[in-house]
Design a protein around this motif. Structure first.
Motif, PDB file in Angstrom:
ATOM      1  N   LYS A 116      61.301  11.950  54.515  1.00 14.43           N
ATOM      2  CA  LYS A 116      61.367  12.224  55.966  1.00 14.43           C
ATOM      3  C   LYS A 116      62.493  11.966  56.533  1.00 14.43           C
ATOM      4  O   LYS A 116      63.492  10.957  56.136  1.00 14.43           O
ATOM      5  N   VAL A 117      62.844  12.646  57.688  1.00 17.56           N
ATOM      6  CA  VAL A 117      63.963  12.262  58.778  1.00 17.56           C
ATOM      7  C   VAL A 117      63.542  11.561  59.790  1.00 17.56           C
ATOM      8  O   VAL A 117      62.826  12.148  60.549  1.00 17.56           O
ATOM      9  N   VAL A 118      64.406  10.669  60.089  1.00 20.24           N
ATOM     10  CA  VAL A 118      63.793   9.719  61.565  1.00 20.24           C
ATOM     11  C   VAL A 118      65.203  10.173  62.376  1.00 20.24           C
ATOM     12  O   VAL A 118      66.077  10.149  62.129  1.00 20.24           O
ATOM     13  N   VAL A 119      64.807  10.914  63.514  1.00 20.86           N
ATOM     14  CA  VAL A 119      65.781  11.212  64.652  1.00 20.86           C
ATOM     15  C   VAL A 119      66.275  10.093  65.480  1.00 20.86           C
ATOM     16  O   VAL A 119      65.447   9.565  66.234  1.00 20.86           O
ATOM     17  N   ASP A 120      67.693   9.739  65.315  1.00 17.05           N
ATOM     18  CA  ASP A 120      68.087   8.488  66.259  1.00 17.05           C
ATOM     19  C   ASP A 120      67.670   8.921  67.612  1.00 17.05           C
ATOM     20  O   ASP A 120      68.090  10.070  68.113  1.00 17.05           O
ATOM     21  N   GLY A 121      67.032   7.732  68.311  1.00 14.35           N
ATOM     22  CA  GLY A 121      66.834   7.866  69.842  1.00 14.35           C
ATOM     23  C   GLY A 121      65.829   8.971  70.521  1.00 14.35           C
ATOM     24  O   GLY A 121      66.023   9.208  71.606  1.00 14.35           O
ATOM     25  N   TRP A 122      65.085   9.488  69.440  1.00 13.21           N
ATOM     26  CA  TRP A 122      64.131  10.554  69.748  1.00 13.21           C
ATOM     27  C   TRP A 122      63.080   9.694  70.670  1.00 13.21           C
ATOM     28  O   TRP A 122      62.351   9.074  69.736  1.00 13.21           O
ATOM     29  N   PRO A 123      62.796   9.867  71.624  1.00 13.13           N
ATOM     30  CA  PRO A 123      61.544   8.994  72.362  1.00 13.13           C
ATOM     31  C   PRO A 123      60.171   9.312  71.472  1.00 13.13           C
ATOM     32  O   PRO A 123      60.065  10.674  71.170  1.00 13.13           O
ATOM     33  N   GLU A 133      60.208  12.615  64.094  1.00 18.62           N
ATOM     34  CA  GLU A 133      60.243  12.419  62.495  1.00 18.62           C
ATOM     35  C   GLU A 133      59.802  13.938  62.023  1.00 18.62           C
ATOM     36  O   GLU A 133      58.667  14.375  62.307  1.00 18.62           O
ATOM     37  N   ILE A 134      60.631  14.131  61.241  1.00 17.21           N
ATOM     38  CA  ILE A 134      60.156  15.651  60.410  1.00 17.21           C
ATOM     39  C   ILE A 134      60.378  15.421  59.005  1.00 17.21           C
ATOM     40  O   ILE A 134      60.799  14.259  58.338  1.00 17.21           O
ATOM     41  N   TYR A 135      59.846  16.198  58.433  1.00 18.66           N
ATOM     42  CA  TYR A 135      60.105  16.266  56.838  1.00 18.66           C
ATOM     43  C   TYR A 135      60.939  17.405  56.538  1.00 18.66           C
ATOM     44  O   TYR A 135      60.908  18.258  57.140  1.00 18.66           O
ATOM     45  N   ILE A 136      61.769  17.098  55.513  1.00 19.51           N
ATOM     46  CA  ILE A 136      62.817  18.333  54.991  1.00 19.51           C
ATOM     47  C   ILE A 136      62.641  18.056  53.430  1.00 19.51           C
ATOM     48  O   ILE A 136      61.894  17.251  52.879  1.00 19.51           O
ATOM     49  N   GLU A 137      63.190  19.192  52.943  1.00 14.76           N
ATOM     50  CA  GLU A 137      62.939  19.163  51.495  1.00 14.76           C
ATOM     51  C   GLU A 137      63.839  18.311  50.670  1.00 14.76           C
ATOM     52  O   GLU A 137      64.818  18.175  51.148  1.00 14.76           O
ATOM     53  N   ARG A 138      63.373  17.639  49.868  1.00 13.33           N
ATOM     54  CA  ARG A 138      63.949  16.462  49.223  1.00 13.33           C
ATOM     55  C   ARG A 138      65.177  17.022  48.591  1.00 13.33           C
ATOM     56  O   ARG A 138      66.352  16.405  48.708  1.00 13.33           O
ATOM     57  N   ASP A 139      65.408  18.308  47.993  1.00  6.31           N
ATOM     58  CA  ASP A 139      66.431  18.708  47.358  1.00  6.31           C
ATOM     59  C   ASP A 139      67.336  19.493  48.334  1.00  6.31           C
ATOM     60  O   ASP A 139      68.424  20.086  47.914  1.00  6.31           O
ATOM     61  N   ASP A 140      67.069  19.249  49.634  1.00  7.93           N
ATOM     62  CA  ASP A 140      68.095  19.822  50.485  1.00  7.93           C
ATOM     63  C   ASP A 140      69.125  18.649  50.860  1.00  7.93           C
ATOM     64  O   ASP A 140      69.919  18.624  51.745  1.00  7.93           O
ATOM     65  N   PHE A 141      69.097  17.429  50.257  1.00 12.02           N
ATOM     66  CA  PHE A 141      69.864  16.270  50.681  1.00 12.02           C
ATOM     67  C   PHE A 141      70.349  15.607  49.194  1.00 12.02           C
ATOM     68  O   PHE A 141      69.633  15.574  48.146  1.00 12.02           O
ATOM     69  N   GLN A 142      71.590  15.574  49.366  1.00  8.74           N
ATOM     70  CA  GLN A 142      72.311  14.735  48.108  1.00  8.74           C
ATOM     71  C   GLN A 142      73.182  13.533  48.586  1.00  8.74           C
ATOM     72  O   GLN A 142      73.751  13.629  49.510  1.00  8.74           O
ATOM     73  N   LEU A 143      72.909  12.402  48.104  1.00  9.19           N
ATOM     74  CA  LEU A 143      73.285  11.214  48.451  1.00  9.19           C
ATOM     75  C   LEU A 143      74.840  11.217  47.966  1.00  9.19           C
ATOM     76  O   LEU A 143      75.937  11.057  48.842  1.00  9.19           O
ATOM     77  N   ASN A 144      75.224  11.883  46.991  1.00 12.18           N
ATOM     78  CA  ASN A 144      76.676  12.079  46.370  1.00 12.18           C
ATOM     79  C   ASN A 144      76.624  13.551  46.077  1.00 12.18           C
ATOM     80  O   ASN A 144      76.411  14.041  44.908  1.00 12.18           O
ATOM     81  N   PRO A 145      77.009  14.311  46.969  1.00  9.93           N
ATOM     82  CA  PRO A 145      76.880  15.802  46.908  1.00  9.93           C
ATOM     83  C   PRO A 145      77.614  16.226  45.796  1.00  9.93           C
ATOM     84  O   PRO A 145      78.986  15.860  45.712  1.00  9.93           O
ATOM     85  N   GLU A 146      77.117  17.134  44.839  1.00 13.18           N
ATOM     86  CA  GLU A 146      78.048  17.868  43.944  1.00 13.18           C
ATOM     87  C   GLU A 146      78.832  18.691  44.559  1.00 13.18           C
ATOM     88  O   GLU A 146      78.707  19.099  45.734  1.00 13.18           O
TER      89      GLU A 146
END
Ligand code: ATP
Ligand code: MG
Length: 552
Positions: free
Chosen positions: A350-357, A386-399
């Protein structure tokens, strides 16, 4: 989709035959044995035989080679017909069964006996083997070889009448026990077998052997070109011998051999396929990982792509292995211009967008076929807070070679604006629970031509539609499986994604529809239960380098 079928060596032979007047028309046949389901190797043979007949304005017979009552079944007869029809070929009234020729095959055997070309032998199977000799040593004549025609005829009639036990006697051709070709060392023609046949029931106690039945069946039907796979090359002299000794009128059918299809990472042998099914290593004959036509259909592969694949690989005289990419490419080439592009997230985060009403929904109209927006119209997408994106489109410590979303990085949402990751909320185990992002319609980092922000797919969280996605991979780990199934099967050949989410408009897709999930591959909606999520099979991944090499 059709492409010009290239010339091949078989066509050259047919052209020669027509030019020389050896035949006036082209009649081929597809002769499956009803002892299993058809696979993509058979599709090659079907396309070749029906295709060749079509190219020359002739016709192709559909004949069940049902001479072995022990292994055959009507279940297979039905499935084989359904598969050939599905593949796009029709045979009108030209459906035949070798079993319809049993009487005729018997009569021909009588003729051979009367002409001194066949005899009843009583050697045991072991002795037959001993007498046959080897590749380097000639065989020995059977002690029963010189029986008179009258004696042979009497015994053969008694074989038919059931006076002997199974295996006690058999009819064999009298050719040459010293022939360098083992097939010509007095091969069996008829054997006794007390088995019920799926069509003739208990009428027959003796059954013809394949090599004997095949050439006569072809000749009865007026087949001009009997196309078979290479392993029958050494049987051709026998094929011709039988018709010659019967003094079958010209033109006689001509046997032509071609290389059977071997496809990498899979197996074509019906025996092996049966074993996979029987040992529950797959989910039945139509398990989408198998190379059977029933499986390919259930997976969502179109008949057009199989025909395209068969045309492209062509026919050769030498056995070879075809890379799986050829099949995958044909599937993509067929589906690419035909199907809608939609967005789905296989493994959502899940992605929560800052300040989106909270209740704000931004509706975006996006074309189903972006390359030609008019072609398939548009659908509405809902951008929400609130949207969903693919889990592997994010990396906490990007390679080092990872360019998508990471803390502090910005990516573009397909058909929408830009998100920049501010914070990742993790569970105690370090797994990402949620991402907090800033949203903007325009990039916040100035765009350079070289470094455009990557585009990722997404769906709105609340409005999205749940589904089950099944991701299929190769059934075997190695490209050329030996058939010794232990240790050869790929443990990841099926990965289920039970949390998959589709964009809202996809709720209207009917079962049986094929779509492209952007960046993920082509999918087939196999079923849509009344009270449960739809089941999507991935037909094939995208060639797109984005999706390649990464497992989703
Ligand atoms: P298997 O060896 O898997 O049992 P088969 O050759 O005995 O297959 P049939 O039902 O006799 O199966 O085949 C019907 C037709 O399809 C035959 O003419 C055969 O040559 C052809 N065929 C079978 N397998 C292939 C293949 N892998 N490639 C091309 N043609 C094939
Ligand atoms: Mg066969």
């Amino acid at each position: 989709m059709s492409e010009e079928r290239p010339n091949n060596f078989i066509k050259s032979l047919v052209d020669e035959d027509l030019a020389r007047g050896r035949c006036m028309e082209v009649v081929t046949r597809f002769p499956p044995e009803p002892n299993g389901y058809l696979h993509i190797g058979h599709a090659k043979s079907i396309c070749l035989n029906f295709g060749l007949a079509g190219d020359y304005g002739g016709h192709c017979n559909f004949r069940f080679d049902d001479t072995n009552p022990v292994k055959e079944d009507t279940e297979y007869v039905d499935s084989i017909q359904a598969d050939v029809r599905w593949l796009g070929f029709s045979w009108d009234e030209r459906l035949f069964y070798a079993s319809d020729y049993f009487e005729k095959l018997f009569d021909c055997a009588v003729v051979l006996i009367e002409r001194g070309f066949a005899y009843v032998c009583e050697l045991s199977p072991e002795d037959v083997r001993l007498y046959r000799g080897t590749l380097t040593e000639p065989g020995k004549n059977s002690p029963y070889r010189d029986r008179t025609a009258a004696e042979n005829l009497d015994l053969f009639l008694k074989m038919r009448a059931g006076e002997f036990k199974d295996g006690d006697k058999f009819l064999r051709a009298k050719i040459d026990m010293a022939s360098p070709n083992l097939n010509m060392r007095d091969p069996a023609l008829f054997r006794i077998r007390r088995a019920s046949h799926h069509r003739t029931g208990d009428k027959w106690l003796i059954y013809p052997m394949y090599d004997y039945a095949h050439c006569i069946s072809d000749a009865i039907e007026g087949v001009t070109h009997s196309i078979c796979t290479l392993e029958f090359e050494d049987h051709r002299p026998l094929y011709d011998w039988v018709l010659e000794k019967l003094a079958w009128p010209e033109p006689r059918p001509r046997q032509i051999e071609f290389a059977r299809l071997n496809l990498e990472y899979t197996l074509m042998s019906k025996r092996k396929l049966l074993q996979l099914v029987k040992e529950n290593l797959v989910d039945g004959w139509d398990d989408p990982r198998l190379p059977t036509l029933a499986a390919l259909r259930r997976r969502g592969v179109t008949p057009e792509s199989i025909r395209l694949f068969c045309d492209r690989i062509g026919v050769a005289k030498k056995d070879s292995w075809i890379e799986l990419e050829w099949l995958e490419k044909a599937v993509r080439d067929d589906l690419n211009p035909k199907v809608k592009r939609i967005m789905a997230v296989l493994d959502p985060v899940k992605v929560v967008v800052d300040g989106w009403p909270p209740d704000k929904v931004k509706t975006i109209s996006a074309p189903y076929f972006p390359d030609e927006p008019e072609k398939m119209g548009c659908r509405d997408l809902q951008m929400t807070g609130e949207i969903y994106i693919e889990r592997d489109d994010f990396q906490l410590n990007p390679e080092p070679d990872f360019y998508r979303l990471a803390p502090g990085r910005e990516v573009r949402l397909r058909w929408s604006g830009y998100i920049k990751c501010r914070e990742a909320v993790l569970d105690p185990g370090g797994r990402v629970l949620e991402l907090r992002c800033a949203y903007s319609e325009e990039p916040t980092v100035p765009l350079s031509k070289k470094k455009r922000p990557p585009i990722i797919h997404w769906v709105p969280a609340r409005q999205s539609v749940p589904c089950l996605a099944r991701l299929y991979d190769r059934l075997f780990t190695g490209p050329r499986p030996t058939g010794d199934l232990t240790g050869e099967l790929n443990p990841d050949s099926l990965i289920e994604r039970p949390d998959c989410r589709l964009e809202p408009a996809a709720a209207a897709l009917p079962a049986g529809e094929r779509v492209q999930f952007e960046r993920l591959g082509y999918f087939y909606l196999e079923s849509k239960p009344e009270n449960g999520p739809g089941i999507f099979n991935r037909i094939v991944t995208l060639k797109d380098s984005w999706a390649r090499g990464r497992k989703r």
